[in-house]
Design a protein around this motif. Structure first.
Motif, PDB file in Angstrom:
ATOM      1  N   PHE A 118       0.786  -1.356  -0.008  1.00  0.00           N
ATOM      2  CA  PHE A 118      -0.102  -0.045  -0.015  1.00  0.00           C
ATOM      3  C   PHE A 118       0.987   1.158   0.043  1.00  0.00           C
ATOM      4  O   PHE A 118       0.661   2.106  -0.784  1.00  0.00           O
ATOM      5  CB  PHE A 118      -0.965   0.041   1.092  1.00  0.00           C
ATOM      6  N   MET A 119       1.697   1.324   0.886  1.00  0.00           N
ATOM      7  CA  MET A 119       2.721   2.560   0.857  1.00  0.00           C
ATOM      8  C   MET A 119       3.523   2.607  -0.408  1.00  0.00           C
ATOM      9  O   MET A 119       3.664   3.778  -0.788  1.00  0.00           O
ATOM     10  CB  MET A 119       3.709   2.079   2.326  1.00  0.00           C
ATOM     11  N   LYS A 120       4.079   1.471  -0.937  1.00  0.00           N
ATOM     12  CA  LYS A 120       4.519   1.685  -2.199  1.00  0.00           C
ATOM     13  C   LYS A 120       3.901   2.104  -3.288  1.00  0.00           C
ATOM     14  O   LYS A 120       4.362   2.948  -4.341  1.00  0.00           O
ATOM     15  CB  LYS A 120       5.274   0.050  -2.748  1.00  0.00           C
ATOM     16  N   ASN A 121       2.538   1.652  -3.350  1.00  0.00           N
ATOM     17  CA  ASN A 121       1.571   2.226  -4.386  1.00  0.00           C
ATOM     18  C   ASN A 121       1.387   3.680  -4.319  1.00  0.00           C
ATOM     19  O   ASN A 121       1.306   4.274  -5.172  1.00  0.00           O
ATOM     20  CB  ASN A 121       0.299   1.418  -4.255  1.00  0.00           C
ATOM     21  N   LYS A 122       1.344   4.098  -2.938  1.00  0.00           N
ATOM     22  CA  LYS A 122       0.905   5.470  -2.549  1.00  0.00           C
ATOM     23  C   LYS A 122       2.316   6.449  -2.909  1.00  0.00           C
ATOM     24  O   LYS A 122       1.884   7.650  -3.675  1.00  0.00           O
ATOM     25  CB  LYS A 122       0.630   5.391  -1.077  1.00  0.00           C
TER      26      LYS A 122
END
Length: 83
Positions: A4-8
């Motif tokens: 999720f953090m990588k996508n964000k």
């Protein structure tokens, strides 16, 4: 780092690159007029950018402040639900 953090972060970087590209293009293309004719002593041949730019900056600052406040309140609400 989770997915999720990588996508964000990826979306943030893409948006940042687009915004920086637009700002560079706008700054290059926003020449109002050339330097003028040599020997022309008229000081009034500049373009007045005083009032409009300050209003635009004030509007941008207020827009960012409202968005940041909403995001802060949303995070606070999510933290309250997770406790």
């Amino acid at each position: 780092m989770n997915r999720f953090m990588k996508n964000k972060m990826s979306r943030f970087l893409k948006k940042s690159v687009v915004i920086i590209g637009l700002l560079i293009n706008i700054s290059i293309l926003s020449f109002a007029q050339g330097p003028g004719v040599p020997g022309d002593e008229n000081p009034d041949n500049g373009v007045p950018l005083d009032g409009g730019v300050s209003l635009l900056i004030a509007g941008g600052v207020s827009y960012v402040a409202v968005k940041m406040r909403k995001q802060h309140l949303k995070r606070k609400a999510e933290e309250g639900l997770n406790k």
